[in-house]
Design an enzyme around this catalytic site. Sequence first.
Site, PDB file in Angstrom:
ATOM      1  N   CYS A 104      -4.555  36.149  -0.685  1.00  0.00           N
ATOM      2  CA  CYS A 104      -4.467  35.523  -2.007  1.00  0.00           C
ATOM      3  C   CYS A 104      -4.605  34.007  -1.848  1.00  0.00           C
ATOM      4  O   CYS A 104      -3.812  33.374  -1.140  1.00  0.00           O
ATOM      5  CB  CYS A 104      -3.136  35.843  -2.668  1.00  0.00           C
ATOM      6  SG  CYS A 104      -2.966  35.037  -4.281  1.00  0.00           S
ATOM      7  N   HIS A 127     -10.763  36.687  13.477  1.00  0.00           N
ATOM      8  CA  HIS A 127     -11.574  36.330  12.314  1.00  0.00           C
ATOM      9  C   HIS A 127     -11.133  37.089  11.068  1.00  0.00           C
ATOM     10  O   HIS A 127     -11.844  37.076  10.068  1.00  0.00           O
ATOM     11  CB  HIS A 127     -13.054  36.629  12.585  1.00  0.00           C
ATOM     12  CG  HIS A 127     -13.686  35.616  13.474  1.00  0.00           C
ATOM     13  ND1 HIS A 127     -14.959  35.752  13.977  1.00  0.00           N
ATOM     14  CD2 HIS A 127     -13.230  34.436  13.959  1.00  0.00           C
ATOM     15  CE1 HIS A 127     -15.260  34.706  14.723  1.00  0.00           C
ATOM     16  NE2 HIS A 127     -14.228  33.904  14.739  1.00  0.00           N
ATOM     17  N   CYS A 175      -3.401  39.768  -7.516  1.00  0.00           N
ATOM     18  CA  CYS A 175      -2.671  39.774  -6.250  1.00  0.00           C
ATOM     19  C   CYS A 175      -1.365  40.557  -6.434  1.00  0.00           C
ATOM     20  O   CYS A 175      -0.620  40.287  -7.400  1.00  0.00           O
ATOM     21  CB  CYS A 175      -2.346  38.331  -5.842  1.00  0.00           C
ATOM     22  SG  CYS A 175      -1.087  38.192  -4.540  1.00  0.00           S
TER      23      CYS A 175
HETATM   24  P1  NAD Z   1     -19.772  27.256  14.985  1.00  0.00           P
HETATM   25  O1  NAD Z   1     -20.262  25.903  14.587  1.00  0.00           O
HETATM   26  O2  NAD Z   1     -19.159  27.421  16.328  1.00  0.00           O
HETATM   27  O3  NAD Z   1     -20.925  28.297  14.770  1.00  0.00           O
HETATM   28  C1  NAD Z   1     -21.856  28.434  15.818  1.00  0.00           C
HETATM   29  C2  NAD Z   1     -22.938  29.228  15.238  1.00  0.00           C
HETATM   30  O4  NAD Z   1     -22.520  29.908  14.080  1.00  0.00           O
HETATM   31  C3  NAD Z   1     -24.051  28.322  14.805  1.00  0.00           C
HETATM   32  O5  NAD Z   1     -24.897  28.116  15.937  1.00  0.00           O
HETATM   33  C4  NAD Z   1     -24.666  29.135  13.707  1.00  0.00           C
HETATM   34  O6  NAD Z   1     -25.399  30.177  14.295  1.00  0.00           O
HETATM   35  C5  NAD Z   1     -23.461  29.729  13.060  1.00  0.00           C
HETATM   36  N1  NAD Z   1     -22.950  28.836  12.028  1.00  0.00           N
HETATM   37  C6  NAD Z   1     -21.767  28.179  12.014  1.00  0.00           C
HETATM   38  N2  NAD Z   1     -21.592  27.537  10.870  1.00  0.00           N
HETATM   39  C7  NAD Z   1     -22.688  27.774  10.152  1.00  0.00           C
HETATM   40  C8  NAD Z   1     -23.103  27.380   8.877  1.00  0.00           C
HETATM   41  N3  NAD Z   1     -22.312  26.660   8.069  1.00  0.00           N
HETATM   42  N4  NAD Z   1     -24.317  27.769   8.469  1.00  0.00           N
HETATM   43  C9  NAD Z   1     -25.083  28.511   9.267  1.00  0.00           C
HETATM   44  N5  NAD Z   1     -24.756  28.934  10.481  1.00  0.00           N
HETATM   45  C10 NAD Z   1     -23.558  28.564  10.885  1.00  0.00           C
HETATM   46  O7  NAD Z   1     -18.816  27.812  13.904  1.00  0.00           O
HETATM   47  P2  NAD Z   1     -17.824  26.915  13.175  1.00  0.00           P
HETATM   48  O8  NAD Z   1     -18.340  26.472  11.849  1.00  0.00           O
HETATM   49  O9  NAD Z   1     -17.316  25.852  14.130  1.00  0.00           O
HETATM   50  O10 NAD Z   1     -16.690  27.973  12.954  1.00  0.00           O
HETATM   51  C11 NAD Z   1     -15.429  27.427  12.763  1.00  0.00           C
HETATM   52  C12 NAD Z   1     -14.576  28.595  12.784  1.00  0.00           C
HETATM   53  O11 NAD Z   1     -15.004  29.612  11.866  1.00  0.00           O
HETATM   54  C13 NAD Z   1     -14.619  29.176  14.153  1.00  0.00           C
HETATM   55  O12 NAD Z   1     -13.317  28.998  14.605  1.00  0.00           O
HETATM   56  C14 NAD Z   1     -14.980  30.608  13.989  1.00  0.00           C
HETATM   57  O13 NAD Z   1     -14.014  31.404  14.654  1.00  0.00           O
HETATM   58  C15 NAD Z   1     -14.907  30.862  12.513  1.00  0.00           C
HETATM   59  N6  NAD Z   1     -16.045  31.670  12.115  1.00  0.00           N
HETATM   60  C16 NAD Z   1     -15.875  32.776  11.356  1.00  0.00           C
HETATM   61  C17 NAD Z   1     -16.969  33.484  10.977  1.00  0.00           C
HETATM   62  C18 NAD Z   1     -16.879  34.736  10.151  1.00  0.00           C
HETATM   63  O14 NAD Z   1     -17.859  35.151   9.516  1.00  0.00           O
HETATM   64  N7  NAD Z   1     -15.726  35.383  10.183  1.00  0.00           N
HETATM   65  C19 NAD Z   1     -18.227  33.072  11.305  1.00  0.00           C
HETATM   66  C20 NAD Z   1     -18.319  31.955  12.147  1.00  0.00           C
HETATM   67  C21 NAD Z   1     -17.233  31.226  12.487  1.00  0.00           C
HETATM   68  N1  APR Z   2     -23.408  46.820  23.919  1.00  0.00           N
HETATM   69  C1  APR Z   2     -23.047  45.587  24.357  1.00  0.00           C
HETATM   70  N2  APR Z   2     -23.444  44.436  23.772  1.00  0.00           N
HETATM   71  C2  APR Z   2     -24.229  44.543  22.680  1.00  0.00           C
HETATM   72  C3  APR Z   2     -24.647  45.785  22.161  1.00  0.00           C
HETATM   73  C4  APR Z   2     -24.196  46.957  22.826  1.00  0.00           C
HETATM   74  N3  APR Z   2     -24.540  48.186  22.421  1.00  0.00           N
HETATM   75  N4  APR Z   2     -25.448  45.540  21.089  1.00  0.00           N
HETATM   76  C5  APR Z   2     -25.507  44.199  20.943  1.00  0.00           C
HETATM   77  N5  APR Z   2     -24.805  43.599  21.918  1.00  0.00           N
HETATM   78  C6  APR Z   2     -24.598  42.168  22.139  1.00  0.00           C
HETATM   79  C7  APR Z   2     -25.799  41.316  21.786  1.00  0.00           C
HETATM   80  O1  APR Z   2     -26.633  41.184  22.915  1.00  0.00           O
HETATM   81  C8  APR Z   2     -25.128  39.993  21.421  1.00  0.00           C
HETATM   82  O2  APR Z   2     -24.991  39.187  22.551  1.00  0.00           O
HETATM   83  O3  APR Z   2     -23.568  41.771  21.267  1.00  0.00           O
HETATM   84  C9  APR Z   2     -23.738  40.407  20.933  1.00  0.00           C
HETATM   85  C10 APR Z   2     -23.574  40.265  19.419  1.00  0.00           C
HETATM   86  O4  APR Z   2     -23.639  38.884  19.126  1.00  0.00           O
HETATM   87  P1  APR Z   2     -23.478  38.398  17.621  1.00  0.00           P
HETATM   88  O5  APR Z   2     -24.346  39.230  16.752  1.00  0.00           O
HETATM   89  O6  APR Z   2     -23.637  36.912  17.637  1.00  0.00           O
HETATM   90  O7  APR Z   2     -21.983  38.782  17.236  1.00  0.00           O
HETATM   91  P2  APR Z   2     -20.684  37.997  17.696  1.00  0.00           P
HETATM   92  O8  APR Z   2     -20.864  37.401  19.050  1.00  0.00           O
HETATM   93  O9  APR Z   2     -19.552  38.922  17.478  1.00  0.00           O
HETATM   94  O10 APR Z   2     -20.589  36.802  16.627  1.00  0.00           O
HETATM   95  C11 APR Z   2     -19.455  35.945  16.753  1.00  0.00           C
HETATM   96  O11 APR Z   2     -20.032  34.836  14.711  1.00  0.00           O
HETATM   97  O12 APR Z   2     -20.970  35.000  12.654  1.00  0.00           O
HETATM   98  C12 APR Z   2     -19.789  34.962  13.343  1.00  0.00           C
HETATM   99  O13 APR Z   2     -17.758  35.852  12.548  1.00  0.00           O
HETATM  100  C13 APR Z   2     -18.976  36.185  13.107  1.00  0.00           C
HETATM  101  O14 APR Z   2     -17.351  37.085  14.591  1.00  0.00           O
HETATM  102  C14 APR Z   2     -18.728  36.717  14.490  1.00  0.00           C
HETATM  103  C15 APR Z   2     -19.015  35.548  15.366  1.00  0.00           C
END
Ligand code: NAD
Ligand code: APR
Length: 233
Positions: A113, A105, A132
Amino acid sequence: MRIVVLTGAGVSAESGVPTFRDADGLWEGHRVEDVATPEAFEMQPGVVQRFYDERRAALALVAPNPAHTALARLGTLPGVDLLLVTQNIDDLHERAGATDVLHMHGELLSALCASCRSRCRWAGDLADFPPCPGCGMTDLRPDVVWFGEIPYQMERIQSALMRADVFVSIGTSGAVYPAAGFVQMAAACGARTLELNLVPSEGTSFFDEARHGPAGRLVPDWVDEVAASLGVD
Ligand code: NAD
Ligand code: APR
């Protein structure tokens, strides 16, 4: 032993970095639509830049925890061929000594850029739109993969999952694809799969084994087991 490890925000939680979907997580205080989509950046770039500037500055206040340190040790064990993939954009894996960390990510400490698509290491703020270093345009954005964008190095990840002996998912909710689908890809190609998470993730049923508790305890214990299985102290 070919091991693929996927980490999420939970691996950094005990270091004091907020997760996304837990109580008081980042998505409690901010709407994804406002700070983590290309549309948000188009409409209100300053708001998006400041969201990441604050998280970049906060890196100075946190340190790796035993889970990061154990994963760095895992990569040094004789007989282990490790690909460490993280969804996290912090640098705690590297600060714990891990090398060749794959940030699918992107990274807080990198800027992209939008004009010349070059990436550069960046520790300061981007909200004042510095030029940049490559092309001089003031189009630097956080080097973060937003919702709807394509994660980095997916072919390398998929290739490693297809060859893995073991796939371990640590500290991720299993809410976001494609990362949430890695367990099924690895299992379909014969890998043993293990979830180490505070609570069952959305994909916990896809794993051969799931252990629930803090990563700071579960991960060092698991790495000790791997070392013992390889006859390494
Ligand atoms: P997704 O649809 O798989 O996202 C699943 C969850 O992310 C949703 O249930 C919701 O909780 C949240 N989410 C996703 N899009 C959202 C939006 N526009 N508004 C609110 N909540 C949202 O995610 P995606 O859109 O298919 O992601 C596409 C790509 O973007 C993925 O490949 C993922 O790796 C990347 N991504 C990056 C980040 C980040 O902050 N770096 C966050 C999410 C996804
Ligand atoms: N040890 C192990 N697991 C933990 C701990 C801990 N101390 N604290 C929290 N967790 C677990 C929670 O139970 C939860 O399942 O880590 C997970 C965190 O989940 P998210 O907050 O959804 O974070 P993540 O899974 O990394 O999100 C995935 O979504 O919004 C995007 O780009 C963003 O990379 C992120 C992606």
